[in-house]
Enzyme design. Structure first.
Site, PDB file in Angstrom:
ATOM      1  N   LYS A   1      56.789  -0.845  33.990  1.00 37.77           N
ATOM      2  CA  LYS A   1      57.695  -1.495  33.029  1.00 37.77           C
ATOM      3  C   LYS A   1      58.388  -0.381  32.243  1.00 37.77           C
ATOM      4  CE  LYS A   1      58.451  -2.864  29.250  1.00 37.77           C
ATOM      5  NZ  LYS A   1      59.648  -2.496  28.468  1.00 37.77           N
TER       6      LYS A   1
ATOM      7  N   CYS B   1      58.345  13.776  22.007  1.00 33.47           N
ATOM      8  CA  CYS B   1      57.085  13.636  21.255  1.00 33.47           C
ATOM      9  C   CYS B   1      56.552  14.991  20.814  1.00 33.47           C
ATOM     10  CB  CYS B   1      56.055  12.914  22.112  1.00 33.47           C
ATOM     11  SG  CYS B   1      55.848  13.693  23.726  1.00 33.47           S
TER      12      CYS B   1
ATOM     13  N   GLU C   1      56.342   9.779  11.887  1.00 36.27           N
ATOM     14  CA  GLU C   1      57.171  10.333  12.954  1.00 36.27           C
ATOM     15  C   GLU C   1      58.595   9.784  12.823  1.00 36.27           C
ATOM     16  OE1 GLU C   1      56.499   8.815  16.925  1.00 36.27           O
ATOM     17  OE2 GLU C   1      56.676  10.829  17.766  1.00 36.27           O
TER      18      GLU C   1
ATOM     19  N   GLU D   1      49.438   8.072  25.634  1.00 35.89           N
ATOM     20  CA  GLU D   1      50.168   9.273  25.196  1.00 35.89           C
ATOM     21  C   GLU D   1      51.095   8.805  24.090  1.00 35.89           C
ATOM     22  OE1 GLU D   1      49.749  12.252  26.504  1.00 35.89           O
ATOM     23  OE2 GLU D   1      48.816  11.887  28.439  1.00 35.89           O
TER      24      GLU D   1
HETATM   25  P1  NDP Z   1      57.481   2.098  22.091  1.00 35.15           P
HETATM   26  O1  NDP Z   1      56.037   2.204  21.778  1.00 35.15           O
HETATM   27  O2  NDP Z   1      58.311   1.214  21.277  1.00 35.15           O
HETATM   28  O3  NDP Z   1      57.713   1.642  23.603  1.00 35.15           O
HETATM   29  C1  NDP Z   1      57.158   2.305  24.719  1.00 35.15           C
HETATM   30  C2  NDP Z   1      57.095   1.333  25.872  1.00 35.15           C
HETATM   31  O4  NDP Z   1      56.177   0.286  25.567  1.00 35.15           O
HETATM   32  C3  NDP Z   1      58.416   0.635  26.167  1.00 35.15           C
HETATM   33  O5  NDP Z   1      58.527   0.396  27.550  1.00 35.15           O
HETATM   34  C4  NDP Z   1      58.247  -0.657  25.414  1.00 35.15           C
HETATM   35  O6  NDP Z   1      59.086  -1.648  25.867  1.00 35.15           O
HETATM   36  C5  NDP Z   1      56.800  -0.976  25.686  1.00 35.15           C
HETATM   37  N1  NDP Z   1      56.170  -1.888  24.737  1.00 35.15           N
HETATM   38  C6  NDP Z   1      56.552  -2.196  23.475  1.00 35.15           C
HETATM   39  N2  NDP Z   1      55.688  -3.091  22.924  1.00 35.15           N
HETATM   40  C7  NDP Z   1      54.745  -3.338  23.860  1.00 35.15           C
HETATM   41  C8  NDP Z   1      53.566  -4.156  23.889  1.00 35.15           C
HETATM   42  N3  NDP Z   1      53.186  -4.895  22.844  1.00 35.15           N
HETATM   43  N4  NDP Z   1      52.817  -4.168  25.027  1.00 35.15           N
HETATM   44  C9  NDP Z   1      53.170  -3.407  26.075  1.00 35.15           C
HETATM   45  N5  NDP Z   1      54.267  -2.623  26.118  1.00 35.15           N
HETATM   46  C10 NDP Z   1      55.036  -2.578  25.012  1.00 35.15           C
HETATM   47  O7  NDP Z   1      58.011   3.598  22.091  1.00 35.15           O
HETATM   48  P2  NDP Z   1      59.504   4.079  22.224  1.00 35.15           P
HETATM   49  O8  NDP Z   1      60.077   3.558  23.508  1.00 35.15           O
HETATM   50  O9  NDP Z   1      60.190   3.795  20.946  1.00 35.15           O
HETATM   51  O10 NDP Z   1      59.304   5.647  22.427  1.00 35.15           O
HETATM   52  C11 NDP Z   1      59.172   6.545  21.402  1.00 35.15           C
HETATM   53  C12 NDP Z   1      57.714   6.869  21.133  1.00 35.15           C
HETATM   54  O11 NDP Z   1      57.101   7.397  22.293  1.00 35.15           O
HETATM   55  C13 NDP Z   1      57.558   7.924  20.074  1.00 35.15           C
HETATM   56  O12 NDP Z   1      56.531   7.562  19.179  1.00 35.15           O
HETATM   57  C14 NDP Z   1      57.139   9.152  20.861  1.00 35.15           C
HETATM   58  O13 NDP Z   1      56.415  10.088  20.126  1.00 35.15           O
HETATM   59  C15 NDP Z   1      56.329   8.544  21.937  1.00 35.15           C
HETATM   60  N6  NDP Z   1      56.212   9.460  23.068  1.00 35.15           N
HETATM   61  C16 NDP Z   1      55.007  10.064  23.320  1.00 35.15           C
HETATM   62  C17 NDP Z   1      54.884  10.985  24.337  1.00 35.15           C
HETATM   63  C18 NDP Z   1      53.571  11.618  24.654  1.00 35.15           C
HETATM   64  O14 NDP Z   1      53.421  12.100  25.785  1.00 35.15           O
HETATM   65  N7  NDP Z   1      52.609  11.671  23.759  1.00 35.15           N
HETATM   66  C19 NDP Z   1      56.031  11.384  25.158  1.00 35.15           C
HETATM   67  C20 NDP Z   1      57.245  10.687  24.819  1.00 35.15           C
HETATM   68  C21 NDP Z   1      57.324   9.762  23.802  1.00 35.15           C
HETATM   69  P3  NDP Z   1      60.492  -1.886  25.095  1.00 35.15           P
HETATM   70  O15 NDP Z   1      61.279  -0.641  25.208  1.00 35.15           O
HETATM   71  O16 NDP Z   1      61.046  -2.992  25.837  1.00 35.15           O
HETATM   72  O17 NDP Z   1      60.115  -2.217  23.676  1.00 35.15           O
END
Ligand code: NDP
Length: 479
Positions: free
Chosen positions: A173, A282, A383, A248
């Site tokens: 997804k 991140c 963040e 992550e």
């Molecule tokens: P989100 O947590 O909003 O979303 C990540 C993914 O999860 C998206 O595909 C999102 O879908 C999906 N999602 C959202 N809600 C749910 C749920 N309740 N159940 C299952 N899946 C869900 O993160 P962002 O997309 O905003 O990305 C930014 C974040 O990612 C930052 O905090 C960043 O630090 C972190 N990140 C961490 C990394 C690491 O390796 N530690 C690397 C890169 C980023 P949808 O987009 O449709 O909401």
């Protein structure tokens, strides 16, 4: 208008509800495509396909899977330019970044993990002539892979590749905010010899499609990259079903610059660490701590360099492109306002940029440097995930360790010093999963990647990913 489709069991499908959501480009602010608004029924269909495809994929063995994944990697490379353009337009990042960072990694992920699976060995524990134990690692079944928008296809394939190489099938997804390259990817998978049902991509909202995937009883393993709050919800959903889970999550990473650092090296690297990908990585160093003797000199040079960074059309060789969405841009602007309310001084930046012409409604923000904030204030704790850094002085090692460790995150840190003993001392005291000495984002795919505290659970990368995507079985043979 282009309609993105789900890819389930080797077929391109709309959501069963037939509903679509709009997808816009952050460069223009305009809607340019639609993606399926999938729900639990679409996820269920994909999981059933992946479940059915699992025995055959598993039985292909390492070498069989290796051949298919390596040939998929070649096909991905043949479409390199298409991926670059699509990723930049969908996400807002400069094309040169997509060309040099994101897209090369897509085929590399497949080649790396396909090859790694051939070298993945099992263990044997001999019991003084009485018996021996051999430990094997078997594929688990259907793996759920959920990825964010900042490095869309790079992170999606960072999960899909090891899951497949280890012998699992996948339901992925991608982020609803950047679905385009995942769709392009599914088109290439369709042309490849990967059997149908092995890779399934379901688009849609996180709280609907994503959540359904994490709650599905036939998905025993979930790999998630995204925000810490989302990770918390997923952790709760997975716990009650005893799923294997890798998280992550976010970071609020310190860049620590000592008096004895190579000044120009620390300056250039911390600048890159602050603003690469519009600060939406991140691992970005969003809190810069500089030892007091060089603080003023460093701050002045850092601000000067920040002022010279170019922001603009991602097609050109600009330093920063657009912020990924309007909602995210507004969130960043609110944090900049909050920084001022908390007593901070904006040294440069702080505003949205409005260009003329096609880019007028695009989401561009000036790279921003903020001083005079307490290390405990909200802006230094949460963040922001944008082109915003704070800069603070420190006196000594104890002082900076206390400040660096003062957030709920623990993903990465960069330490700049020419004293090797100090570098090791500091590394042992900073609570982060990844520490770079005199560098940032030097990535080796073999290393354990992940964070402490609210930055995640578990480590991915190299054999860690293959261990995560397999179940361990010990067999004891009496002699
Ligand atoms: P989100 O947590 O909003 O979303 C990540 C993914 O999860 C998206 O595909 C999102 O879908 C999906 N999602 C959202 N809600 C749910 C749920 N309740 N159940 C299952 N899946 C869900 O993160 P962002 O997309 O905003 O990305 C930014 C974040 O990612 C930052 O905090 C960043 O630090 C972190 N990140 C961490 C990394 C690491 O390796 N530690 C690397 C890169 C980023 P949808 O987009 O449709 O909401």
């Amino acid at each position: 208008m282009k309609k993105i489709q789900n890819y389930i069991n080797g077929q391109f499908l709309s959501a069963l509800s037939k509903n679509y959501k709009n997808n816009s480009s952050p460069i223009t602010g305009k809607i340019y495509s639609k993606f399926p608004d999938s729900d639990h029924e679409d996820i269920d269909k994909a999981v059933m396909a992946a479940k059915k495809a699992f025995p055959k994929w598993k039985s292909l063995g390492k070498k069989g899977r290796y051949n298919l994944l390596m040939s998929l990697a070649d096909m991905l490379d043949e479409n390199f330019d298409k991926f670059v353009e699509a990723e930049s337009y969908d996400n807002g990042k400069p094309e040169w970044i997509a060309r040099s960072v994101d897209i090369p990694r897509v085929s590399e992920n497949f080649r790396f993990f396909a090859t790694a699976s051939l070298h993945f060995s099992s263990e044997c524990h001999e019991m003084d002539g009485k018996a021996f134990n051999y430990t094997i690692r078997e594929p688990i079944g259907v793996a759920g892979c959920i990825s964010p928008w900042n490095l869309p296809i790079y992170l999606l394939t960072w999960k899909i590749a090891p899951a497949l190489a280890a012998g699992n099938t996948v339901v992925a997804k991608p982020s609803e905010i950047t679905p385009m390259t995942a769709y392009l990817f599914s088109k290439i998978v369709h042309k490849s010899n990967i059997p149908k049902g092995v890779i399934n991509i379901v688009h849609g909202l996180g709280e609907k499609a994503g959540e359904a995937l994490t709650k599905h009883p036939d998905v025993p393993v979930i790999s998630f990259t995204g925000g810490s709050n989302t990770g918390k919800k997923i952790n709760i959903n997975c716990a009650s079903l005893f799923k294997k889970l890798s998280l992550e999550l976010g970071g609020k990473n310190p860049s620590i610059i000592f008096n004895d650092a190579n000044f120009n090296e620390a300056l250039n690297i911390s600048l890159k660490s602050a603003f690469s990908n519009q600060g939406q990585i991140c691992l970005c160093g969003s809190r810069i701590f500089v030892q007091s003797k060089i603080y003023n000199k460093f701050k002045t040079a850092f601000v000067e360099k920040t002022k010279k960074l170019t922001v603009g059309n991602p097609k050109n060789k600009v330093d920063l492109g657009a912020i990924v969405s309007k909602a995210h841009m507004n969130k960043i602007i609110n944090y900049i306002q909050l920084a001022q309310d908390e007593g901070g001084t904006i040294l440069t930046g702080g505003n949205r940029i409005r260009f003329e012409g096609d880019l007028r409604e695009g989401y561009f923000i000036e790279p921003t440097v903020i001083e005079n904030l307490d290390y405990k204030c909200i802006v230094n704790q949460e963040e922001i995930f944008g082109p915003v850094v704070t800069i603070m002085p420190f006196e000594n090692e104890d002082d900076v360790i206390k400040m660096a460790n003062a957030t709920k995150y623990g993903l990465s840190a960069s330490i700049f010093t020419s004293n090797v003993s100090k570098a090791h001392r500091m590394s042992s005291k900073i609570n982060s999963g990844i520490i770079w000495i005199n560098s940032w984002m030097m990535r080796d795919l073999r290393i354990p990647f992940g964070g402490m505290k609210d930055s995640g659970i578990g480590r991915e990368g190299g054999f860690n990913s293959l261990r995560f995507f397999t179940e361990t079985k010990n067999i004891c043979v009496k002699i």
